[in-house]
Motif scaffolding. Structure first.
Motif, PDB file in Angstrom:
ATOM      1  N   UNK A 232      22.928   7.435 -13.901  1.00 55.57           N
ATOM      2  CA  UNK A 232      22.624   6.144 -12.706  1.00 55.57           C
ATOM      3  C   UNK A 232      21.933   6.311 -11.580  1.00 55.57           C
ATOM      4  N   UNK A 233      22.869   7.719 -11.131  1.00 56.78           N
ATOM      5  CA  UNK A 233      22.301   8.360  -9.939  1.00 56.78           C
ATOM      6  C   UNK A 233      20.961   8.821  -9.827  1.00 56.78           C
ATOM      7  N   UNK A 234      20.939   9.899 -10.775  1.00 55.38           N
ATOM      8  CA  UNK A 234      19.118  10.553 -10.396  1.00 55.38           C
ATOM      9  C   UNK A 234      17.973   8.932 -11.025  1.00 55.38           C
ATOM     10  N   UNK A 235      18.612   7.975 -11.428  1.00 56.64           N
ATOM     11  CA  UNK A 235      17.146   6.778 -11.964  1.00 56.64           C
ATOM     12  C   UNK A 235      17.591   6.523 -11.007  1.00 56.64           C
ATOM     13  N   UNK A 236      17.785   6.286  -9.333  1.00 59.97           N
ATOM     14  CA  UNK A 236      17.763   5.562  -7.754  1.00 59.97           C
ATOM     15  C   UNK A 236      17.512   6.854  -7.102  1.00 59.97           C
ATOM     16  N   UNK A 237      17.927   8.022  -7.451  1.00 58.01           N
ATOM     17  CA  UNK A 237      17.289   8.988  -7.053  1.00 58.01           C
ATOM     18  C   UNK A 237      15.899   8.954  -6.851  1.00 58.01           C
ATOM     19  N   UNK A 238      15.188   8.834  -8.077  1.00 55.33           N
ATOM     20  CA  UNK A 238      14.006   8.994  -8.928  1.00 55.33           C
ATOM     21  C   UNK A 238      13.407   7.906  -7.965  1.00 55.33           C
ATOM     22  N   UNK A 239      13.434   6.399  -7.888  1.00 55.11           N
ATOM     23  CA  UNK A 239      12.984   4.968  -7.154  1.00 55.11           C
ATOM     24  C   UNK A 239      12.961   5.042  -6.279  1.00 55.11           C
ATOM     25  N   UNK A 240      13.659   5.724  -5.291  1.00 51.83           N
ATOM     26  CA  UNK A 240      14.324   6.073  -4.095  1.00 51.83           C
ATOM     27  C   UNK A 240      12.993   7.177  -3.543  1.00 51.83           C
ATOM     28  N   UNK A 241      12.727   8.300  -4.230  1.00 51.67           N
ATOM     29  CA  UNK A 241      11.925   8.874  -3.889  1.00 51.67           C
ATOM     30  C   UNK A 241      10.188   8.428  -4.251  1.00 51.67           C
TER      31      UNK A 241
END
Length: 309
Positions: free
Chosen positions: A61-70
């Motif tokens: 979940x953290x990875x998906x959120x970080x990828x979306x933000x970047x």
């Protein structure tokens, strides 16, 4: 914009930006997590599996959120120069379009004036070269389009084509007259000068002749029978002369004198004032007496006894 200056061509040089990211390692981690799941699903009743699943889910979940933000951040940075480029392009487009529209009005006025001059020149040439045809076939029908009114067609070229067209119209008319239409020729000629089509004119003339023949047959079929010749008219009976009404008789002075038992007054007999008393008379009788006296030329007054005069 100065006159004589050509508009520059649009030239855009695109330098693609280079993006570096650890997308391979991120994708490998996600792939490994997926492989841990069996076709039947992960048995989380096992404490070790449960702890692993909880941790893996949080990291994913953290990875998906970080990828979306970047991704969104990089997109904004990446598109920022394009947005500035796009806005300026649109501003130039609007400015150029508005300027072209403003130039359109005087151009249209000039074109209309030019077309009017060209039309007048063609009409003068047409009337001079085909003075008999011009009143029958108007110039627009002869033109067959707008070619002669375009700037790309020179006046000599238009006049040359017009002369050839007039010659073809004359040849078509001669062919029409030689088609043996007889009484149908006037109808065919009228159709020809409306369409400038010989075949259509011949067909129209024959159709008109057939229609006239059918109308004549119908008129003959419905004509009433002739009436018999009238015999001699008897002389009218002479009406009897109307009876002449007898003239109304009015008594004269001598008649009244005779009725009174006295002779009629002699000519030159002196006249005087008289008082007359009538006894037992009705109003109607007195009025009749007054009328008789007036007829004799006598005047005076009469009153009823006991009434004011």
């Amino acid at each position: 914009m100065s006159r004589g200056t050509e508009a520059p061509e649009v030239a855009v040089e695109l330098v693609p930006a280079s993006l570096e990211a650890n997308l391979d390692s991120l994708e490998a981690y996600v792939t490994g997590a997926v492989e841990e799941l069996s076709a039947e699903g992960l048995d989380c009743t096992d404490p070790d599996n449960y702890r692993w699943a909880k941790g893996a889910r949080a990291q994913l979940n953290r990875m998906a959120k970080a990828v979306s933000q970047e991704r969104n951040r990089v997109k904004r940075d990446y598109m920022r120069p394009f947005k500035a480029f796009e806005d300026r392009c649109k501003a130039i487009e609007r400015k150029a379009t508005d300027a072209a529209k403003r130039l359109g009005e005087p151009i249209a006025e000039a074109d209309e004036a030019w077309r009017a001059r060209r039309t007048a020149e063609l009409e003068a040439f047409y009337a001079e070269g085909a003075e008999l045809l011009a009143p029958v076939v108007p110039l627009p029908r002869l033109m067959d389009g707008e070619r002669w009114l375009r700037r790309s067609c020179s006046l000599p070229k238009a006049q040359e084509e017009m002369a050839a067209k007039v010659a073809r119209v004359a040849d078509g008319w001669e062919a029409l007259k030689a088609a043996g239409l007889g009484d149908a020729l006037p109808d065919a000629e009228r159709a020809y000068f409306e369409t400038l089509d010989v075949a259509a004119a011949i067909a129209a003339g024959r159709d008109a002749a057939d229609a006239k023949a059918r109308i004549a047959e119908m008129a003959a079929a419905v004509a009433p029978e002739p009436l018999p010749e009238p015999g001699p008219v008897p002389e009218p009976e002479q009406a009897p002369e109307p009876a002449t009404a007898p003239a109304t008789w009015r008594p004269g002075p001598e008649d009244y004198a005779r009725m009174a038992g006295e002779p009629a007054p002699a000519p030159g007999e002196p006249r005087g004032d008289w008082h007359l008393t009538v006894t037992g008379a009705t109003r109607s009788e007195v009025l009749a007496l007054v009328e008789a006296m007036r007829a004799m030329g006598l005047h005076g007054s009469i009153r009823r006894e006991g009434a004011a005069s």
